[in-house]
Motif scaffolding. Structure first.
Motif, PDB file in Angstrom:
ATOM      1  N   ILE A 151       0.861  -1.173   0.000  1.00 36.39           N
ATOM      2  CA  ILE A 151       0.000   0.000   0.000  1.00 36.39           C
ATOM      3  C   ILE A 151       0.906   1.234   0.000  1.00 36.39           C
ATOM      4  O   ILE A 151       1.980   1.220   0.605  1.00 36.39           O
ATOM      5  CB  ILE A 151      -0.989  -0.021   1.189  1.00 36.39           C
ATOM      6  CG1 ILE A 151      -2.035   1.080   1.074  1.00 36.39           C
ATOM      7  CG2 ILE A 151      -0.280   0.047   2.534  1.00 36.39           C
ATOM      8  CD1 ILE A 151      -3.279   0.836   1.943  1.00 36.39           C
ATOM      9  N   GLN A 152       0.480   2.264  -0.721  1.00 28.48           N
ATOM     10  CA  GLN A 152       1.264   3.513  -0.790  1.00 28.48           C
ATOM     11  C   GLN A 152       0.583   4.566   0.065  1.00 28.48           C
ATOM     12  O   GLN A 152      -0.642   4.635   0.077  1.00 28.48           O
ATOM     13  CB  GLN A 152       1.279   4.085  -2.202  1.00 28.48           C
ATOM     14  CG  GLN A 152       1.566   3.121  -3.302  1.00 28.48           C
ATOM     15  CD  GLN A 152       1.392   3.816  -4.661  1.00 28.48           C
ATOM     16  OE1 GLN A 152       1.748   4.975  -4.852  1.00 28.48           O
ATOM     17  NE2 GLN A 152       0.835   3.084  -5.612  1.00 28.48           N
ATOM     18  N   LYS A 204       9.374  -0.264   8.887  1.00 24.10           N
ATOM     19  CA  LYS A 204       8.990  -1.313   7.928  1.00 24.10           C
ATOM     20  C   LYS A 204       8.797  -0.788   6.511  1.00 24.10           C
ATOM     21  O   LYS A 204       8.664  -1.566   5.576  1.00 24.10           O
ATOM     22  CB  LYS A 204       7.667  -1.959   8.378  1.00 24.10           C
ATOM     23  CG  LYS A 204       7.717  -2.601   9.749  1.00 24.10           C
ATOM     24  CD  LYS A 204       8.549  -3.860   9.701  1.00 24.10           C
ATOM     25  CE  LYS A 204       8.582  -4.546  11.052  1.00 24.10           C
ATOM     26  NZ  LYS A 204       9.447  -5.714  11.049  1.00 24.10           N
ATOM     27  N   ALA A 205       8.733   0.532   6.358  1.00 25.55           N
ATOM     28  CA  ALA A 205       8.352   1.110   5.058  1.00 25.55           C
ATOM     29  C   ALA A 205       9.572   1.369   4.174  1.00 25.55           C
ATOM     30  O   ALA A 205      10.706   1.435   4.654  1.00 25.55           O
ATOM     31  CB  ALA A 205       7.612   2.422   5.288  1.00 25.55           C
ATOM     32  N   LYS A 252       7.446  17.704   4.710  1.00 26.42           N
ATOM     33  CA  LYS A 252       7.860  17.335   6.080  1.00 26.42           C
ATOM     34  C   LYS A 252       7.911  15.830   6.333  1.00 26.42           C
ATOM     35  O   LYS A 252       8.572  15.380   7.244  1.00 26.42           O
ATOM     36  CB  LYS A 252       6.947  17.960   7.161  1.00 26.42           C
ATOM     37  CG  LYS A 252       6.680  19.436   6.991  1.00 26.42           C
ATOM     38  CD  LYS A 252       7.858  20.269   7.471  1.00 26.42           C
ATOM     39  CE  LYS A 252       7.604  21.751   7.354  1.00 26.42           C
ATOM     40  NZ  LYS A 252       7.935  22.282   6.023  1.00 26.42           N
ATOM     41  N   TYR A 253       7.166  15.065   5.566  1.00 25.88           N
ATOM     42  CA  TYR A 253       7.108  13.621   5.777  1.00 25.88           C
ATOM     43  C   TYR A 253       7.379  12.927   4.437  1.00 25.88           C
ATOM     44  O   TYR A 253       7.167  13.506   3.387  1.00 25.88           O
ATOM     45  CB  TYR A 253       5.722  13.207   6.277  1.00 25.88           C
ATOM     46  CG  TYR A 253       5.357  13.800   7.610  1.00 25.88           C
ATOM     47  CD1 TYR A 253       5.709  13.173   8.801  1.00 25.88           C
ATOM     48  CD2 TYR A 253       4.644  14.997   7.678  1.00 25.88           C
ATOM     49  CE1 TYR A 253       5.356  13.724  10.018  1.00 25.88           C
ATOM     50  CE2 TYR A 253       4.296  15.545   8.892  1.00 25.88           C
ATOM     51  CZ  TYR A 253       4.658  14.909  10.064  1.00 25.88           C
ATOM     52  OH  TYR A 253       4.309  15.453  11.264  1.00 25.88           O
ATOM     53  N   PRO A 254       7.787  11.655   4.478  1.00 28.75           N
ATOM     54  CA  PRO A 254       8.077  10.976   3.211  1.00 28.75           C
ATOM     55  C   PRO A 254       6.840  10.410   2.529  1.00 28.75           C
ATOM     56  O   PRO A 254       5.781  10.296   3.141  1.00 28.75           O
ATOM     57  CB  PRO A 254       8.980   9.805   3.655  1.00 28.75           C
ATOM     58  CG  PRO A 254       8.549   9.512   5.044  1.00 28.75           C
ATOM     59  CD  PRO A 254       8.108  10.832   5.643  1.00 28.75           C
ATOM     60  N   TYR A 255       6.996  10.060   1.267  1.00 27.93           N
ATOM     61  CA  TYR A 255       6.023   9.221   0.560  1.00 27.93           C
ATOM     62  C   TYR A 255       6.465   7.788   0.845  1.00 27.93           C
ATOM     63  O   TYR A 255       7.646   7.477   0.705  1.00 27.93           O
ATOM     64  CB  TYR A 255       6.089   9.501  -0.945  1.00 27.93           C
ATOM     65  CG  TYR A 255       4.919   8.939  -1.695  1.00 27.93           C
ATOM     66  CD1 TYR A 255       3.802   9.722  -1.954  1.00 27.93           C
ATOM     67  CD2 TYR A 255       4.901   7.615  -2.124  1.00 27.93           C
ATOM     68  CE1 TYR A 255       2.695   9.211  -2.613  1.00 27.93           C
ATOM     69  CE2 TYR A 255       3.795   7.093  -2.787  1.00 27.93           C
ATOM     70  CZ  TYR A 255       2.702   7.899  -3.031  1.00 27.93           C
ATOM     71  OH  TYR A 255       1.601   7.389  -3.674  1.00 27.93           O
ATOM     72  N   ILE A 256       5.568   6.908   1.262  1.00 28.26           N
ATOM     73  CA  ILE A 256       6.029   5.543   1.604  1.00 28.26           C
ATOM     74  C   ILE A 256       5.232   4.463   0.879  1.00 28.26           C
ATOM     75  O   ILE A 256       4.102   4.670   0.450  1.00 28.26           O
ATOM     76  CB  ILE A 256       5.972   5.262   3.127  1.00 28.26           C
ATOM     77  CG1 ILE A 256       4.533   5.368   3.659  1.00 28.26           C
ATOM     78  CG2 ILE A 256       6.935   6.141   3.896  1.00 28.26           C
ATOM     79  CD1 ILE A 256       4.322   4.653   4.985  1.00 28.26           C
ATOM     80  N   ILE A 257       5.886   3.300   0.811  1.00 25.20           N
ATOM     81  CA  ILE A 257       5.207   2.079   0.397  1.00 25.20           C
ATOM     82  C   ILE A 257       5.492   1.043   1.487  1.00 25.20           C
ATOM     83  O   ILE A 257       6.605   0.985   2.029  1.00 25.20           O
ATOM     84  CB  ILE A 257       5.703   1.581  -0.978  1.00 25.20           C
ATOM     85  CG1 ILE A 257       7.202   1.831  -1.138  1.00 25.20           C
ATOM     86  CG2 ILE A 257       4.924   2.214  -2.082  1.00 25.20           C
ATOM     87  CD1 ILE A 257       7.718   1.609  -2.527  1.00 25.20           C
ATOM     88  N   ILE A 258       4.470   0.293   1.843  1.00 30.08           N
ATOM     89  CA  ILE A 258       4.625  -0.639   2.975  1.00 30.08           C
ATOM     90  C   ILE A 258       3.737  -1.849   2.740  1.00 30.08           C
ATOM     91  O   ILE A 258       2.677  -1.747   2.106  1.00 30.08           O
ATOM     92  CB  ILE A 258       4.280   0.086   4.308  1.00 30.08           C
ATOM     93  CG1 ILE A 258       4.533  -0.825   5.516  1.00 30.08           C
ATOM     94  CG2 ILE A 258       2.853   0.609   4.330  1.00 30.08           C
ATOM     95  CD1 ILE A 258       4.516  -0.098   6.863  1.00 30.08           C
ATOM     96  N   ARG A 280       0.988  -4.293   3.665  1.00 30.81           N
ATOM     97  CA  ARG A 280      -0.192  -4.068   4.514  1.00 30.81           C
ATOM     98  C   ARG A 280      -0.098  -4.827   5.834  1.00 30.81           C
ATOM     99  O   ARG A 280      -0.561  -4.353   6.873  1.00 30.81           O
ATOM    100  CB  ARG A 280      -1.462  -4.540   3.785  1.00 30.81           C
ATOM    101  CG  ARG A 280      -2.067  -3.482   2.923  1.00 30.81           C
ATOM    102  CD  ARG A 280      -3.267  -4.069   2.212  1.00 30.81           C
ATOM    103  NE  ARG A 280      -3.717  -3.155   1.190  1.00 30.81           N
ATOM    104  CZ  ARG A 280      -4.796  -2.381   1.300  1.00 30.81           C
ATOM    105  NH1 ARG A 280      -5.547  -2.420   2.361  1.00 30.81           N
ATOM    106  NH2 ARG A 280      -5.138  -1.578   0.323  1.00 30.81           N
ATOM    107  N   ILE A 281       0.477  -6.017   5.802  1.00 37.09           N
ATOM    108  CA  ILE A 281       0.585  -6.806   7.040  1.00 37.09           C
ATOM    109  C   ILE A 281       1.457  -6.055   8.050  1.00 37.09           C
ATOM    110  O   ILE A 281       1.142  -5.993   9.241  1.00 37.09           O
ATOM    111  CB  ILE A 281       1.155  -8.204   6.720  1.00 37.09           C
ATOM    112  CG1 ILE A 281       0.093  -9.001   5.952  1.00 37.09           C
ATOM    113  CG2 ILE A 281       1.587  -8.931   7.982  1.00 37.09           C
ATOM    114  CD1 ILE A 281       0.550 -10.364   5.487  1.00 37.09           C
ATOM    115  N   ASP A 282       2.549  -5.460   7.578  1.00 34.61           N
ATOM    116  CA  ASP A 282       3.446  -4.727   8.478  1.00 34.61           C
ATOM    117  C   ASP A 282       2.744  -3.504   9.070  1.00 34.61           C
ATOM    118  O   ASP A 282       2.910  -3.186  10.248  1.00 34.61           O
ATOM    119  CB  ASP A 282       4.713  -4.284   7.735  1.00 34.61           C
ATOM    120  CG  ASP A 282       5.522  -5.476   7.246  1.00 34.61           C
ATOM    121  OD1 ASP A 282       5.339  -6.581   7.798  1.00 34.61           O
ATOM    122  OD2 ASP A 282       6.317  -5.313   6.299  1.00 34.61           O
ATOM    123  N   LEU A 283       1.974  -2.837   8.222  1.00 38.22           N
ATOM    124  CA  LEU A 283       1.256  -1.652   8.700  1.00 38.22           C
ATOM    125  C   LEU A 283       0.204  -2.051   9.731  1.00 38.22           C
ATOM    126  O   LEU A 283       0.079  -1.447  10.803  1.00 38.22           O
ATOM    127  CB  LEU A 283       0.579  -0.967   7.513  1.00 38.22           C
ATOM    128  CG  LEU A 283      -0.343   0.181   7.871  1.00 38.22           C
ATOM    129  CD1 LEU A 283       0.452   1.333   8.452  1.00 38.22           C
ATOM    130  CD2 LEU A 283      -1.124   0.635   6.662  1.00 38.22           C
TER     131      LEU A 283
END
Ligand SMILES: Cc1cc2nc3c(=O)[nH]c(=O)nc-3n(C[C@H](O)[C@H](O)[C@H](O)COP(=O)(O)OP(=O)(O)OC[C@H]3O[C@@H](n4cnc5c(N)ncnc54)[C@H](O)[C@@H]3O)c2cc1C
Length: 329
Positions: free
Chosen positions: A46-47, A68-69, A100-106, A108-111
């Motif tokens: 998920i982004q 995790k991201a 101020k914050y990053p764009y992330i991909i992670i 879904r289970i980790d999130l």
């Protein structure tokens, strides 16, 4: 001031767990009722745009999520027919200093686990799995819900965070089922080492074409590769087998760039998902019952913001209260 009775949350997805944490951080007891046998997520990537971190900071999970991201250096949009670059959005240091914050991909289970771990550590949050809620009764000064197996739970208020097929919404608004919009999707995660297509692996890429697209990105610090293929098909309501789905894909992507065809060859075709949508609604609450996330405003996956918005909905803002003392979400 916290209410004596817990607030009931139907659905332990991204929105429901965030609402639980936000309320508990204000000293409010919460009970989360999840219909599945255990709390968890279906495992794909998920982004998230930087907007989600305002909430993660407030509920205290930013570090766990960031650990995790992955933060891709760019988002790339490619022409699905000729492979040309349509646009590139740099998401490295300039993006970060602007937003101020990053764009992330992670994954879904980790999130989900980051949110669940935080919930489990909070004594004000009770997680109740295997509790498929079938109806609610708003008595004016409290709400009672009933589950499929005949249990009932009473709370000060009810948050329906039960997704696009929300039963809470069905009872609140009676506005029918979500409507398929004619698009189908396949999602796959493969080990990075198995990626045969000649693609940029460290970025988020969207190959866009007429009636079809593919999105891919790395996961778990570049060890996994996530692929999502979405395409329009008039036979979206029919079920098929892998051979039928393969034929369907070959037809839909017949004019696609050869790299996209190599990506399609890596897809797991055992399960396809129909994309559903709903008309917007003006009011998301009545009495002591409120909706959030996909239950209130399902968002097409092409925006990559539905999860972000479910999480943003989940944040309880101090100082804004509904009549009768219920915190707004
Ligand atoms: C292919 C695809 C890709 C996507 N990519 C992105 C992306 O990159 N970025 C992004 O931000 N968003 C993305 N989204 C959207 C995102 O997944 C959703 O918007 C988000 O999951 C909504 O969260 P939610 O908590 O509202 O609902 P859900 O995640 O659907 O959670 C609802 C929960 O309620 C439970 N439940 C349902 N009914 C009941 C009941 N009666 N009783 C008890 N429990 C119940 C369910 O088991 C589930 O756990 C994507 C969606 C799709 C389909």
């Amino acid at each position: 001031m916290a209410l004596k009775n817990p607030i009931l949350i139907v659905g332990g997805g991204l929105g429901g767990l965030t609402a639980a944490l936000a309320l508990a951080r204000h000293g409010q007891p919460v009970r989360v009722l999840e219909g599945a046998p255990s709390f968890g997520a279906i495992g794909y990537g998920i982004q998230f745009g930087p907007n989600v971190f305002h909430v993660f900071d407030r509920i205290g999970v930013s570090d766990a999520v960031l650990e995790k991201a992955d933060s891709p250096p760019a988002l790339l949009m490619l022409d699905a027919l000729n492979g040309g670059e349509v646009t590139r959005v740099p998401t490295g240091s300039s993006f970060r200093s602007r937003f101020k914050y990053p764009y992330i991909i992670i994954h879904r289970i980790d999130l989900h686990n980051a949110l669940l771990d935080a919930c489990r550590r909070d004594p004000l949050i009770t997680l109740v799995p295997d509790a498929m809620v079938t109806r609610f009764d708003d008595q004016g000064d409290s709400v009672t819900v009933t589950t499929e197996d005949g249990r009932s739970f009473e709370g000060a208020a009810l948050i329906g965070a039960d997704g696009i097929r929300s039963r809470t919404r069905a009872q609140l608004l009676n506005d029918g089922d979500p409507q398929p919009n004619g698009f189908m999707g396949f999602r796959t995660i493969v080990p990075m080492g198995d990626v045969t297509a000649d693609v940029q692996r460290e970025i988020v890429a969207l190959w866009g074409g007429p009636g079809f697209h593919i999105v891919h990105c790395p996961l778990r610090h570049g060890t996994l590769f996530n692929i999502v293929a979405v395409f329009r098909r008039s036979t979206h309501s029919e079920r098929g087998d892998v051979a039928a789905y393969r034929a369907e894909l070959e037809h839909a992507y017949r004019n696609a760039h050869p790299t996209m065809k190599a990506l399609l060859a890596m897809l797991d075709l055992s399960r396809r998902q129909a994309v559903g949508d709903r008309d917007p609604i003006r009011h998301w609450h009545r009495g002591r019952v409120v909706l959030l996330g996909d239950a209130a405003h399902p968002t097409l996956q092409s925006l990559a913001q539905g999860g972000c918005m479910a999480i943003e909905d989940g944040l309880c803002r101090r100082g804004r209260r509904l009549r009768g003392g219920l915190p707004t979400v």
